[in-house]
Design a protein around this motif. Structure first.
Motif, PDB file in Angstrom:
ATOM      1  N   LEU A 119      49.290  87.561 -31.685  1.00 47.42           N
ATOM      2  CA  LEU A 119      49.961  87.843 -30.417  1.00 47.42           C
ATOM      3  C   LEU A 119      50.896  86.721 -29.977  1.00 47.42           C
ATOM      4  O   LEU A 119      51.999  86.986 -29.490  1.00 47.42           O
ATOM      5  CB  LEU A 119      48.917  88.127 -29.334  1.00 47.42           C
ATOM      6  N   LEU A 120      50.485  85.476 -30.144  1.00 47.92           N
ATOM      7  CA  LEU A 120      51.313  84.360 -29.686  1.00 47.92           C
ATOM      8  C   LEU A 120      52.565  84.166 -30.536  1.00 47.92           C
ATOM      9  O   LEU A 120      53.605  83.756 -30.036  1.00 47.92           O
ATOM     10  CB  LEU A 120      50.504  83.069 -29.651  1.00 47.92           C
ATOM     11  N   GLN A 121      52.442  84.446 -31.822  1.00 47.74           N
ATOM     12  CA  GLN A 121      53.608  84.280 -32.686  1.00 47.74           C
ATOM     13  C   GLN A 121      54.380  85.583 -32.878  1.00 47.74           C
ATOM     14  O   GLN A 121      55.329  85.615 -33.643  1.00 47.74           O
ATOM     15  CB  GLN A 121      53.180  83.740 -34.051  1.00 47.74           C
ATOM     16  N   ALA A 122      53.954  86.630 -32.196  1.00 44.45           N
ATOM     17  CA  ALA A 122      54.618  87.936 -32.297  1.00 44.45           C
ATOM     18  C   ALA A 122      54.837  88.316 -33.765  1.00 44.45           C
ATOM     19  O   ALA A 122      55.944  88.602 -34.199  1.00 44.45           O
ATOM     20  CB  ALA A 122      55.923  87.941 -31.513  1.00 44.45           C
ATOM     21  N   ILE A 123      53.745  88.308 -34.520  1.00 41.61           N
ATOM     22  CA  ILE A 123      53.812  88.578 -35.956  1.00 41.61           C
ATOM     23  C   ILE A 123      54.249  90.007 -36.238  1.00 41.61           C
ATOM     24  O   ILE A 123      54.912  90.277 -37.234  1.00 41.61           O
ATOM     25  CB  ILE A 123      52.460  88.250 -36.617  1.00 41.61           C
ATOM     26  N   GLY A 124      53.898  90.915 -35.383  1.00 43.74           N
ATOM     27  CA  GLY A 124      54.267  92.308 -35.593  1.00 43.74           C
ATOM     28  C   GLY A 124      54.319  93.035 -34.262  1.00 43.74           C
ATOM     29  O   GLY A 124      54.147  92.449 -33.191  1.00 43.74           O
ATOM     30  N   SER A 125      54.523  94.339 -34.358  1.00 43.88           N
ATOM     31  CA  SER A 125      54.571  95.158 -33.148  1.00 43.88           C
ATOM     32  C   SER A 125      53.153  95.382 -32.627  1.00 43.88           C
ATOM     33  O   SER A 125      52.167  95.081 -33.303  1.00 43.88           O
ATOM     34  CB  SER A 125      55.232  96.496 -33.473  1.00 43.88           C
ATOM     35  N   MET A 126      53.067  95.950 -31.436  1.00 42.22           N
ATOM     36  CA  MET A 126      51.764  96.249 -30.863  1.00 42.22           C
ATOM     37  C   MET A 126      51.054  97.297 -31.712  1.00 42.22           C
ATOM     38  O   MET A 126      49.827  97.249 -31.865  1.00 42.22           O
ATOM     39  CB  MET A 126      51.914  96.729 -29.412  1.00 42.22           C
ATOM     40  N   ALA A 127      51.793  98.225 -32.278  1.00 38.18           N
ATOM     41  CA  ALA A 127      51.186  99.232 -33.154  1.00 38.18           C
ATOM     42  C   ALA A 127      50.569  98.560 -34.389  1.00 38.18           C
ATOM     43  O   ALA A 127      49.447  98.910 -34.800  1.00 38.18           O
ATOM     44  CB  ALA A 127      52.223 100.266 -33.581  1.00 38.18           C
ATOM     45  N   GLN A 128      51.268  97.590 -34.972  1.00 39.95           N
ATOM     46  CA  GLN A 128      50.720  96.854 -36.118  1.00 39.95           C
ATOM     47  C   GLN A 128      49.481  96.062 -35.721  1.00 39.95           C
ATOM     48  O   GLN A 128      48.535  95.946 -36.492  1.00 39.95           O
ATOM     49  CB  GLN A 128      51.773  95.921 -36.715  1.00 39.95           C
ATOM     50  N   PHE A 129      49.486  95.517 -34.520  1.00 37.45           N
ATOM     51  CA  PHE A 129      48.320  94.781 -34.029  1.00 37.45           C
ATOM     52  C   PHE A 129      47.116  95.706 -33.911  1.00 37.45           C
ATOM     53  O   PHE A 129      46.016  95.368 -34.350  1.00 37.45           O
ATOM     54  CB  PHE A 129      48.628  94.121 -32.683  1.00 37.45           C
ATOM     55  N   VAL A 130      47.332  96.881 -33.329  1.00 40.36           N
ATOM     56  CA  VAL A 130      46.227  97.836 -33.164  1.00 40.36           C
ATOM     57  C   VAL A 130      45.709  98.272 -34.525  1.00 40.36           C
ATOM     58  O   VAL A 130      44.491  98.331 -34.742  1.00 40.36           O
ATOM     59  CB  VAL A 130      46.677  99.046 -32.307  1.00 40.36           C
ATOM     60  N   VAL A 131      46.603  98.551 -35.455  1.00 41.65           N
ATOM     61  CA  VAL A 131      46.175  98.953 -36.802  1.00 41.65           C
ATOM     62  C   VAL A 131      45.380  97.829 -37.456  1.00 41.65           C
ATOM     63  O   VAL A 131      44.328  98.065 -38.062  1.00 41.65           O
ATOM     64  CB  VAL A 131      47.392  99.353 -37.673  1.00 41.65           C
ATOM     65  N   SER A 132      45.847  96.596 -37.328  1.00 35.29           N
ATOM     66  CA  SER A 132      45.117  95.472 -37.930  1.00 35.29           C
ATOM     67  C   SER A 132      43.739  95.325 -37.287  1.00 35.29           C
ATOM     68  O   SER A 132      42.762  94.990 -37.966  1.00 35.29           O
ATOM     69  CB  SER A 132      45.913  94.173 -37.832  1.00 35.29           C
ATOM     70  N   GLN A 133      43.634  95.586 -35.993  1.00 35.30           N
ATOM     71  CA  GLN A 133      42.339  95.497 -35.312  1.00 35.30           C
ATOM     72  C   GLN A 133      41.383  96.579 -35.795  1.00 35.30           C
ATOM     73  O   GLN A 133      40.194  96.321 -36.009  1.00 35.30           O
ATOM     74  CB  GLN A 133      42.512  95.599 -33.796  1.00 35.30           C
ATOM     75  N   VAL A 134      41.897  97.792 -35.979  1.00 38.35           N
ATOM     76  CA  VAL A 134      41.050  98.878 -36.485  1.00 38.35           C
ATOM     77  C   VAL A 134      40.556  98.546 -37.893  1.00 38.35           C
ATOM     78  O   VAL A 134      39.370  98.717 -38.210  1.00 38.35           O
ATOM     79  CB  VAL A 134      41.810 100.230 -36.458  1.00 38.35           C
ATOM     80  N   ILE A 135      41.437  98.038 -38.716  1.00 35.47           N
ATOM     81  CA  ILE A 135      41.045  97.656 -40.084  1.00 35.47           C
ATOM     82  C   ILE A 135      40.015  96.538 -40.046  1.00 35.47           C
ATOM     83  O   ILE A 135      39.019  96.565 -40.775  1.00 35.47           O
ATOM     84  CB  ILE A 135      42.289  97.261 -40.911  1.00 35.47           C
ATOM     85  N   MET A 136      40.220  95.549 -39.182  1.00 33.50           N
ATOM     86  CA  MET A 136      39.255  94.437 -39.070  1.00 33.50           C
ATOM     87  C   MET A 136      37.900  94.938 -38.586  1.00 33.50           C
ATOM     88  O   MET A 136      36.865  94.508 -39.103  1.00 33.50           O
ATOM     89  CB  MET A 136      39.773  93.370 -38.106  1.00 33.50           C
ATOM     90  N   VAL A 137      37.898  95.826 -37.592  1.00 32.30           N
ATOM     91  CA  VAL A 137      36.630  96.358 -37.090  1.00 32.30           C
ATOM     92  C   VAL A 137      35.912  97.129 -38.198  1.00 32.30           C
ATOM     93  O   VAL A 137      34.686  97.014 -38.345  1.00 32.30           O
ATOM     94  CB  VAL A 137      36.855  97.234 -35.836  1.00 32.30           C
ATOM     95  N   CYS A 138      36.648  97.892 -38.990  1.00 29.21           N
ATOM     96  CA  CYS A 138      36.036  98.608 -40.122  1.00 29.21           C
ATOM     97  C   CYS A 138      35.468  97.614 -41.142  1.00 29.21           C
ATOM     98  O   CYS A 138      34.360  97.806 -41.652  1.00 29.21           O
ATOM     99  CB  CYS A 138      37.044  99.538 -40.780  1.00 29.21           C
ATOM    100  N   ALA A 139      36.216  96.562 -41.436  1.00 30.72           N
ATOM    101  CA  ALA A 139      35.733  95.551 -42.379  1.00 30.72           C
ATOM    102  C   ALA A 139      34.491  94.861 -41.824  1.00 30.72           C
ATOM    103  O   ALA A 139      33.529  94.604 -42.566  1.00 30.72           O
ATOM    104  CB  ALA A 139      36.828  94.518 -42.658  1.00 30.72           C
ATOM    105  N   ILE A 140      34.492  94.581 -40.532  1.00 30.77           N
ATOM    106  CA  ILE A 140      33.322  93.954 -39.906  1.00 30.77           C
ATOM    107  C   ILE A 140      32.127  94.892 -39.983  1.00 30.77           C
ATOM    108  O   ILE A 140      31.010  94.459 -40.287  1.00 30.77           O
ATOM    109  CB  ILE A 140      33.641  93.546 -38.451  1.00 30.77           C
ATOM    110  N   ALA A 141      32.349  96.169 -39.718  1.00 31.95           N
ATOM    111  CA  ALA A 141      31.248  97.135 -39.775  1.00 31.95           C
ATOM    112  C   ALA A 141      30.660  97.219 -41.182  1.00 31.95           C
ATOM    113  O   ALA A 141      29.430  97.176 -41.360  1.00 31.95           O
ATOM    114  CB  ALA A 141      31.724  98.514 -39.314  1.00 31.95           C
ATOM    115  N   ILE A 142      31.515  97.303 -42.181  1.00 32.70           N
ATOM    116  CA  ILE A 142      31.038  97.358 -43.569  1.00 32.70           C
ATOM    117  C   ILE A 142      30.268  96.079 -43.902  1.00 32.70           C
ATOM    118  O   ILE A 142      29.170  96.126 -44.455  1.00 32.70           O
ATOM    119  CB  ILE A 142      32.221  97.558 -44.547  1.00 32.70           C
TER     120      ILE A 142
END
Length: 182
Positions: A119-142
């Motif tokens: 978020l601080l470095q504006a690496i991607g769009s908000m949509a990319q951030f949300v997608v990365s969060q969903v992927i991370m949550v799935c990885a954490i769950a697994i």
């Protein structure tokens, strides 16, 4: 973890500009040097009781190394570090054999740092951030479910061994008393 961290050098070598590759190479060598020292420390007799804390530190070090790489890489090459974070999260839970709580603490710290950098470095769009969060949550769950199953299996095995030891001790005592009675 050391080998996996180094495998990401191949795409770095192939696709990064020379200067960025050299920065990343220096970062990887520093992180790997510290990892090797931490892993060697687990074999020291005075630190045997601290093995989990040392491995937890090594896991945090790998994740922070990937996050520093994410922060310094040029924009097109940042995606591979986002994918690397997913592998690091799963590896922390499954490969390092930390307890569920220790692994979750490390992953929570890394996820907070990942979010801040994203978020601080504006690496991607908000949509990319949300997608990365969903992927991370799935990885954490697994990782979390796998780690819990592994930890539960270890505890059941320990209880089984302990019961067998107690039963063997009781049989030895009975045999010893029977021998004395004769």
């Amino acid at each position: 973890a050391i080998v996996l961290f180094q495998l990401f050098m191949l795409p770095d070598y192939l696709f990064l500009p020379t200067q960025a590759f050299l920065h990343l190479l220096a970062l990887r060598l520093a992180v790997n040097g510290l990892q090797v020292l931490l892993i060697l420390a687990t074999f020291h007799p005075r630190l045997q009781g601290q093995r989990l804390l040392i491995m937890q530190s090594a896991a945090l070090l790998v994740g922070l190394g990937a996050l520093v790489a994410l922060a310094i890489l040029p924009t097109p090459q940042r995606e591979i570090m986002i994918e690397a974070m997913v592998l690091i999260v799963v590896g922390i839970y499954v490969v390092l054999r930390l307890t569920v709580m220790r692994a979750t603490l490390v992953v929570a710290l890394l996820l907070a740092a990942f979010d801040a950098i994203f978020l601080l470095q504006a690496i991607g769009s908000m949509a990319q951030f949300v997608v990365s969060q969903v992927i991370m949550v799935c990885a954490i769950a697994i990782g979390l479910f796998s780690s819990y199953a592994i930890e539960r299996q270890r505890r059941v095995a320990y209880v089984g061994r302990r019961q067998a030891e107690l039963q063997a001790r009781a049989l030895e005592q009975t045999a010893h008393r029977a021998a004395e009675a004769q």
